[in-house]
Design a protein around this motif. Sequence first.
Motif, PDB file in Angstrom:
ATOM      1  N   VAL A 156       0.847  -1.190   0.000  1.00 57.38           N
ATOM      2  CA  VAL A 156       0.000   0.000   0.000  1.00 57.38           C
ATOM      3  C   VAL A 156       0.879   1.236   0.000  1.00 57.38           C
ATOM      4  CG1 VAL A 156      -1.907   1.141   1.182  1.00 57.38           C
ATOM      5  CG2 VAL A 156      -1.580  -1.319   1.471  1.00 57.38           C
ATOM      6  N   TRP A 157       0.615   2.145  -0.937  1.00 58.30           N
ATOM      7  CA  TRP A 157       1.337   3.416  -0.876  1.00 58.30           C
ATOM      8  C   TRP A 157       0.481   4.541  -1.429  1.00 58.30           C
ATOM      9  CZ3 TRP A 157       1.912  -0.013  -4.811  1.00 58.30           C
ATOM     10  CH2 TRP A 157       1.996   0.480  -6.121  1.00 58.30           C
ATOM     11  N   ASP A 158       0.652   5.703  -0.858  1.00 62.25           N
ATOM     12  CA  ASP A 158      -0.017   6.915  -1.333  1.00 62.25           C
ATOM     13  C   ASP A 158       0.721   7.422  -2.562  1.00 62.25           C
ATOM     14  OD1 ASP A 158      -1.272   9.574  -1.387  1.00 62.25           O
ATOM     15  OD2 ASP A 158       0.562  10.272  -0.425  1.00 62.25           O
ATOM     16  N   THR A 159      -0.030   7.864  -3.574  1.00 64.37           N
ATOM     17  CA  THR A 159       0.622   8.376  -4.786  1.00 64.37           C
ATOM     18  C   THR A 159       0.578   9.899  -4.817  1.00 64.37           C
ATOM     19  OG1 THR A 159      -1.396   8.283  -6.108  1.00 64.37           O
ATOM     20  CG2 THR A 159      -0.036   6.310  -6.086  1.00 64.37           C
ATOM     21  N   GLY A 160       0.537  10.517  -3.638  1.00 60.20           N
ATOM     22  CA  GLY A 160       0.389  11.966  -3.553  1.00 60.20           C
ATOM     23  C   GLY A 160       1.623  12.748  -3.924  1.00 60.20           C
ATOM     24  N   VAL A 161       1.598  14.029  -3.522  1.00 58.54           N
ATOM     25  CA  VAL A 161       2.580  15.019  -3.962  1.00 58.54           C
ATOM     26  C   VAL A 161       4.019  14.542  -3.757  1.00 58.54           C
ATOM     27  CG1 VAL A 161       2.419  16.235  -1.741  1.00 58.54           C
ATOM     28  CG2 VAL A 161       3.237  17.463  -3.737  1.00 58.54           C
ATOM     29  N   TRP A 162       4.270  13.752  -2.729  1.00 58.13           N
ATOM     30  CA  TRP A 162       5.648  13.329  -2.457  1.00 58.13           C
ATOM     31  C   TRP A 162       6.196  12.400  -3.530  1.00 58.13           C
ATOM     32  CZ3 TRP A 162       7.105   8.183  -1.405  1.00 58.13           C
ATOM     33  CH2 TRP A 162       6.038   7.270  -1.286  1.00 58.13           C
ATOM     34  N   THR A 163       5.334  11.772  -4.333  1.00 53.73           N
ATOM     35  CA  THR A 163       5.835  10.819  -5.343  1.00 53.73           C
ATOM     36  C   THR A 163       6.133  11.480  -6.679  1.00 53.73           C
ATOM     37  OG1 THR A 163       3.677  10.208  -6.274  1.00 53.73           O
ATOM     38  CG2 THR A 163       4.417   8.975  -4.340  1.00 53.73           C
ATOM     39  N   LEU A 164       5.828  12.789  -6.809  1.00 58.02           N
ATOM     40  CA  LEU A 164       6.044  13.413  -8.109  1.00 58.02           C
ATOM     41  C   LEU A 164       7.516  13.320  -8.493  1.00 58.02           C
ATOM     42  CD1 LEU A 164       3.578  16.355  -7.768  1.00 58.02           C
ATOM     43  CD2 LEU A 164       3.518  14.563  -9.507  1.00 58.02           C
ATOM     44  N   GLY A 165       7.747  12.891  -9.710  1.00 54.36           N
ATOM     45  CA  GLY A 165       9.118  12.705 -10.175  1.00 54.36           C
ATOM     46  C   GLY A 165       9.660  11.313  -9.893  1.00 54.36           C
ATOM     47  N   LYS A 166       9.018  10.576  -8.983  1.00 51.83           N
ATOM     48  CA  LYS A 166       9.510   9.220  -8.716  1.00 51.83           C
ATOM     49  C   LYS A 166       8.380   8.206  -8.643  1.00 51.83           C
ATOM     50  CE  LYS A 166       9.796  10.412  -3.839  1.00 51.83           C
ATOM     51  NZ  LYS A 166      10.664  10.737  -2.726  1.00 51.83           N
ATOM     52  N   ALA A 167       7.183   8.624  -9.107  1.00 57.16           N
ATOM     53  CA  ALA A 167       6.026   7.723  -9.047  1.00 57.16           C
ATOM     54  C   ALA A 167       6.285   6.451  -9.851  1.00 57.16           C
ATOM     55  CB  ALA A 167       4.777   8.433  -9.552  1.00 57.16           C
ATOM     56  N   GLU A 168       6.931   6.597 -11.018  1.00 50.83           N
ATOM     57  CA  GLU A 168       7.216   5.420 -11.855  1.00 50.83           C
ATOM     58  C   GLU A 168       8.177   4.481 -11.145  1.00 50.83           C
ATOM     59  OE1 GLU A 168       7.410   8.519 -12.994  1.00 50.83           O
ATOM     60  OE2 GLU A 168       6.187   8.677 -14.819  1.00 50.83           O
ATOM     61  N   ALA A 169       9.211   5.054 -10.519  1.00 50.85           N
ATOM     62  CA  ALA A 169      10.211   4.217  -9.851  1.00 50.85           C
ATOM     63  C   ALA A 169       9.587   3.447  -8.693  1.00 50.85           C
ATOM     64  CB  ALA A 169      11.368   5.083  -9.349  1.00 50.85           C
ATOM     65  N   ILE A 170       8.736   4.122  -7.932  1.00 49.88           N
ATOM     66  CA  ILE A 170       8.093   3.444  -6.798  1.00 49.88           C
ATOM     67  C   ILE A 170       7.170   2.338  -7.310  1.00 49.88           C
ATOM     68  CG2 ILE A 170       6.484   3.744  -4.868  1.00 49.88           C
ATOM     69  CD1 ILE A 170       7.675   6.607  -4.592  1.00 49.88           C
ATOM     70  N   ALA A 171       6.398   2.658  -8.371  1.00 52.95           N
ATOM     71  CA  ALA A 171       5.511   1.640  -8.951  1.00 52.95           C
ATOM     72  C   ALA A 171       6.325   0.470  -9.500  1.00 52.95           C
ATOM     73  CB  ALA A 171       4.638   2.256 -10.035  1.00 52.95           C
ATOM     74  N   GLN A 172       7.470   0.769 -10.111  1.00 59.52           N
ATOM     75  CA  GLN A 172       8.319  -0.312 -10.626  1.00 59.52           C
ATOM     76  C   GLN A 172       8.828  -1.170  -9.469  1.00 59.52           C
ATOM     77  OE1 GLN A 172       9.333  -1.121 -14.068  1.00 59.52           O
ATOM     78  NE2 GLN A 172       9.813  -2.957 -12.874  1.00 59.52           N
ATOM     79  N   GLY A 173       9.222  -0.519  -8.366  1.00 61.00           N
ATOM     80  CA  GLY A 173       9.663  -1.263  -7.182  1.00 61.00           C
ATOM     81  C   GLY A 173       8.563  -2.182  -6.682  1.00 61.00           C
ATOM     82  N   ALA A 174       7.339  -1.651  -6.625  1.00 64.72           N
ATOM     83  CA  ALA A 174       6.205  -2.459  -6.171  1.00 64.72           C
ATOM     84  C   ALA A 174       5.931  -3.593  -7.149  1.00 64.72           C
ATOM     85  CB  ALA A 174       4.966  -1.577  -6.010  1.00 64.72           C
ATOM     86  N   ALA A 175       6.035  -3.279  -8.457  1.00 66.74           N
ATOM     87  CA  ALA A 175       5.824  -4.316  -9.478  1.00 66.74           C
ATOM     88  C   ALA A 175       6.891  -5.397  -9.358  1.00 66.74           C
ATOM     89  CB  ALA A 175       5.828  -3.697 -10.875  1.00 66.74           C
ATOM     90  N   ASN A 176       8.132  -5.005  -9.075  1.00 68.11           N
ATOM     91  CA  ASN A 176       9.202  -5.997  -8.874  1.00 68.11           C
ATOM     92  C   ASN A 176       8.804  -6.985  -7.775  1.00 68.11           C
ATOM     93  OD1 ASN A 176      10.725  -4.696 -10.774  1.00 68.11           O
ATOM     94  ND2 ASN A 176      12.151  -3.747  -9.319  1.00 68.11           N
ATOM     95  N   LEU A 177       8.231  -6.431  -6.707  1.00 66.84           N
ATOM     96  CA  LEU A 177       7.816  -7.271  -5.586  1.00 66.84           C
ATOM     97  C   LEU A 177       6.696  -8.227  -6.030  1.00 66.84           C
ATOM     98  CD1 LEU A 177       8.381  -7.785  -2.633  1.00 66.84           C
ATOM     99  CD2 LEU A 177       6.911  -5.877  -2.033  1.00 66.84           C
ATOM    100  N   ALA A 178       5.764  -7.700  -6.839  1.00 66.59           N
ATOM    101  CA  ALA A 178       4.660  -8.542  -7.328  1.00 66.59           C
ATOM    102  C   ALA A 178       5.177  -9.636  -8.255  1.00 66.59           C
ATOM    103  CB  ALA A 178       3.617  -7.681  -8.040  1.00 66.59           C
ATOM    104  N   LEU A 179       6.226  -9.329  -9.028  1.00 61.75           N
ATOM    105  CA  LEU A 179       6.776 -10.348  -9.941  1.00 61.75           C
ATOM    106  C   LEU A 179       7.530 -11.420  -9.164  1.00 61.75           C
ATOM    107  CD1 LEU A 179       8.107  -8.013 -12.786  1.00 61.75           C
ATOM    108  CD2 LEU A 179       6.142  -9.555 -12.897  1.00 61.75           C
ATOM    109  N   ALA A 180       8.117 -11.017  -8.031  1.00 63.43           N
ATOM    110  CA  ALA A 180       8.909 -11.965  -7.249  1.00 63.43           C
ATOM    111  C   ALA A 180       8.027 -12.870  -6.391  1.00 63.43           C
ATOM    112  CB  ALA A 180       9.895 -11.210  -6.356  1.00 63.43           C
ATOM    113  N   HIS A 181       6.811 -12.435  -6.113  1.00 65.32           N
ATOM    114  CA  HIS A 181       5.954 -13.172  -5.164  1.00 65.32           C
ATOM    115  C   HIS A 181       4.526 -13.138  -5.703  1.00 65.32           C
ATOM    116  CE1 HIS A 181       3.820 -14.427  -1.684  1.00 65.32           C
ATOM    117  NE2 HIS A 181       4.658 -14.006  -0.761  1.00 65.32           N
TER     118      HIS A 181
END
Lengths: 809, 173
Positions: free
Chosen positions: A478-503
Motif C-alpha cells: 500500500v502506498w499513497d501516490t500523492g505530492v511526495w511521489t512526483l518525479g519518482k512515481a514510476e520508480a516506486i511503482a516499478q519497485g512495487a511491481a518488482n515485488l509482485a513479480l517476485a511473489h
Amino acid sequence: MSSETVTLTIDGQEVQVPRGATVLQACESIGVEIPTLCTDPRLKPYGACRMCVVEVQPGPPRPTASCTTPAGDGMTVVTDSQSIKDIRKHVIELQLQHHPLDCPYCDQAGTCELQDEVFDQEIFQSPYETVPKAHPEEILNEVILINHNRCILCGRCVRMCDEQIGVRALDFVERAVGTFIAPAQHEFMDCERCGMCIETCPVGALLSRPFKHAARSWQTEKTASTCPHCAVGCSLLVESRHGSVVRTRSNGLEEPDRGILCAKGFFGHSFVNSGERITEPLVRRNGALQPASWSEALNVISAGLREVLDAHGPQAVGVVGSPNTTNEDNYTLQRFARAVLGTNNVYSQSSGLHAAARTLRAVLGSAAGPRSQSELLESDVILVVGADIGQTHNVVGAHVKQAARDDGRTLLVATRLASGLDDFATVAARVRPGAEAVLLSALAGADIPNMHALTGIDADTLTAMRSRVQAAGTVAVVWDTGVWTLGKAEAIAQGAANLALAHDGVKLFPLPERANAAGTFLLGMAPDLLPGARPLSDDEARRQASDAWGAPVPAEPGLAFDDFIDGPMQALYVMGEDVVGGSANPQGAQAALERARLVVAQDIFMNATTEAADVVLPGATFAEKGGHFTNFEGRLGRLAPAIPPVGKARPDWEIVARVSAAMGADFGWRSHEPISTELAGLMQRPSLPGSRESAAVNGAAPAPADGFVLATEQHLYTAGVSGRRADSLTLMLPEAVAELNAGDAQRLSIAHGDRIRLSADGGEVNLKALVADRVPPGVVSLPDRFLEAAPRQLDPRAPDGAAVRVHKV
Amino acid sequence: MAIHSGAPRRATLDDAERPKLDQLRQALAPLRDEPGTTLEALYAAQDIFSYVPPEAVTLIAKELRLPESEVFGVLTFYSMFHRKPAAAYVLRVCRDLSCHLTGAPQVLHAFNQALGARVGEVTEDGLFETESVSCLGLCDLQPALMVNLEQHGPMTADKARALLDDLRARGAR
C-alpha cells in the motif's frame, strides 16, 4: 457443539441465530425491540448502560445484559416482564440525576437516544434532585467540546476512538459518581479530529463546535453523498439548511468507510459556502476580469474556440480535466474535446496515480488492478510504504490498524515519518525519503549494495520484513501516490511491481491523491487513452467511442501537456485544476497561458490559472451536483445535490455541455444520469499483457551530513484548495509549517513556533517550525500547506527527498 | 504516534525536578515489556517525585507504549496517587468499620493535634500530611495506617505521636 446455529425462545417465540450471536441480536432478528444506550453496531458489546437487560433461563436469577450474553441453545428469554420494565425506567431516572433536560437548546435534540428513552419510559419529571457536575462544559480542541452534565458515561466515545480509530485519545477519569470523560491531562494531544466521538455520542455530550446551535436536527435536509476530499471515497450524509451545508456525517456501515470518517470528512465541508466562491461568469475586458452573463461568456468562448480551430486546427486546442470533479464532468469534457473540437489534447493533473497506474499496466498488464479494500485488509501481510497513510488516507489507515489488531494481519510499516500505524505493526521502520523504490526492490530480493546507507533501515530490520513478506500467502503493498511521489512515481511503482513479480501473492494498492484521480485515469483523461483507460491506438475502442459520440475520434494521440503548452497551444479549456500553480515551472506556464489566444478556466475558487484566464466560469462543488467519483478500489461513489449551486454556478458537466451546444453540438443532456449511462457503456477494461519484466531501481544518494532531507507528504488536515477554504480545517492547521525532530530543533536552537528558512538548490521558503515527534532525525517534513508560505521559491512539486538546509530566521 | 505529539506542553516541573524524569525512565525500563505494570509505574513516579506530575504521565505512556489517556485514567481512578506535590510522609489512617471501632478516630485526632494540621493539609516543614482512607486491607492490624507504602498497627494515640518522632528523625526523603 458443532452446530452452526442455536435455537432459543424469546417472549414465547422460537428463533434460530448463528452461534456466537448475542441475545440482543437474536431479539433484533425477530423484531423484538430492546432499548440500548451503550450499543453502536461499529463497536464491540460492552454492557455499560444496563438498558438492554432481559431475563434468561437457565441462568443466574438476575437481569442479564442481552448485548453481552451469547445466545445459547434452549435458552428462554423474557424481554418485557414488569421487573425488566421497572429496571429500564430506573436506569433512565438515575441518568437524569446529572442529565439536564435542556433539550430546547441541545444540538442532539431529535436524534438523542436518551430523549427517546425518557419519552418511551414515560418519565415526565425526574424523581431525583438534579445535581449538576462541577465542570459542565469543556472545550477539548478547535472543533470538539464536551458537556459533562449531559454525559451518560456509556463509553461509546472512548471505545470508538480506541476500537475503530486506533487512537484512544479519550478515557474515563476519576471514579464512581465523579467519573467523567476526558483526554489525557485534559489536553487533547492525541486527537485526530475525526469527529467520530461526536458521531457515536448518544446524547448531546460530545459536540461539534462548528455545528453548535447551527440548526435543529429535524430542520436539516439530509442528502446521501460521497466525501470529496480523498480517494477513499467515504459515504457522507450531507445536512443542509437554507441552501447552506451545516454539517456532514458518516452514512451507513458499508464499504469503503465502514461507518467512520476523518477530520476532512466530518469537519471539511464549509468550503462549499465560502464567501470566496466564484459565483458568476467573468470575462476579461480591457485586461481585467469582469462579471458577465452566461450568454456573453458562452459567446466569447465559442467564438474564440471557433477562431482558433479555423486558424490553427484542432492540434492548437487542449482541455484539462480534474480529479476534484466527477466522472460525468470529466467525461463530458473529454467527449467535447475529442468529438466536437477534434483534439486528443486531453489532460488531467500531472498525477502520481496516473504515472503509477501506467507503470503497473506496462509491467503487470491487466493484473495491475485496481483492487478492493477487502482484498487489502484480508491479506496475510499488509506492507505500508512511503507516506503515512494515516494522514493521506486516514480511514483506510484506521481499517489497517484494526486488521492488524483484531484480525491477526501482520502489519509492516516502512514510512518516512512515525505514525499511529507503528503501534500496530509487527515491524516498523523509517525509510529515508527518496529510498522507497529501492526498499521495495530490496524486499523483492534484489541484492542492492549499501542498503543501510540508502534506506536508513538496518540489515536485521530489512531481513525481518523480507522474511515476513516471503513467508506470507498474500501480501498487500500500500502506498499513497500523492505530492511526495512526483518525479519518482514510476520508480516506486516499478519497485512495487518488482515485488509482485517476485511473489505471486503480492497485490498492489496505490492510493490516489485526490478524490477522483482514479476516475480520471479510468476515464482516459490523457492524450493517448480513451474511456475505460483503453489505448487510443486500439481501433475497436476508437470505433466504439466514435459510434457513441456520433463523430470520429482522431487516431493521432495528443501531445504531452508541457509540449502542448510550450508548442502549438492557442486555446486551453481548464476545468477544476490549477495548471499554473501546480506546475513545476509556474512562471513558464503562466507565460504560456498569456500567449494563448483563449484560456477558459472553470473552477470554484480563484487561483493562478483563473487569474490568467480570458473567461472564468463558476463550477459547482460536490454538494451542488450529481454524479460519481471513482475511489481507489475502482468503486463508484455517488454524489447527489444537497443544495442548489451558489449564485450563478452550474455543475461542471452542464457548463461544458452548454459550451458544446453553443458550438453547434448539443449532447441533449438535462441531468447527469444519461451521462452516467453513456460513459458506463464505454468503460470496458482493456486486456493488457504486460511485460512481466523486473527492472532495476536506483537509490537516491544520502543527503549531506550537515543538512536535512525533505519529506513533503499531505497532512491529515489539508485537502488542497477546498481544504484551505474550509474554516474548521484551517483552524486545525492554520498556516504553512515545517516539522522538525526535537533533537534537531534543539541543536539549531529552534523552538516550537519559531520562524525558519529552508533553502535548497531549487530556492527557499520561509515558514513556521513545529517540533513533532513523528519526524525522524535528519528529516524536515513540509506538509502540503507549504504551498502558501511566503516567500516561496522552492519548487512546489518535486522537492521530496531533496537535501535542504534549515536556518532560524 | 499521535500527529500532535512532540509539541511542547505547559511545563510543570522546575529545573531542579526535571532530572528526576531520567530517574523515572530508568525505573520504567524493567516494566517496559511487561503487561499490566501501569500501577507499578505510577508508584515509581510517586516515589521519585512525591506525586505523579503531568510529565511523568506522558513519560510512562511513552515508555510503556500505552495510550496517555489510559495512564491518566488509571492515575485519577486510584486515590492513593497524588497529582500535586505531597508531604514526604503521607499518613493514611483507615476509617472503615473495624478500624473505626478500635480507635482510628483517636489516632487521626492525635496526628492532627500533634501536627497542628487538618486532614489533607501538608505541614509547613513539608514532612507530613494525614489522609482518612477506606479499608487498607490491614484489618489484622486494626486500627491500621500506612506511611506511604509502609504498614503500621495496631495504633494508639501514643504510638501515633511516637511514630511522628521516629519519622522526623528519619528526616525528609
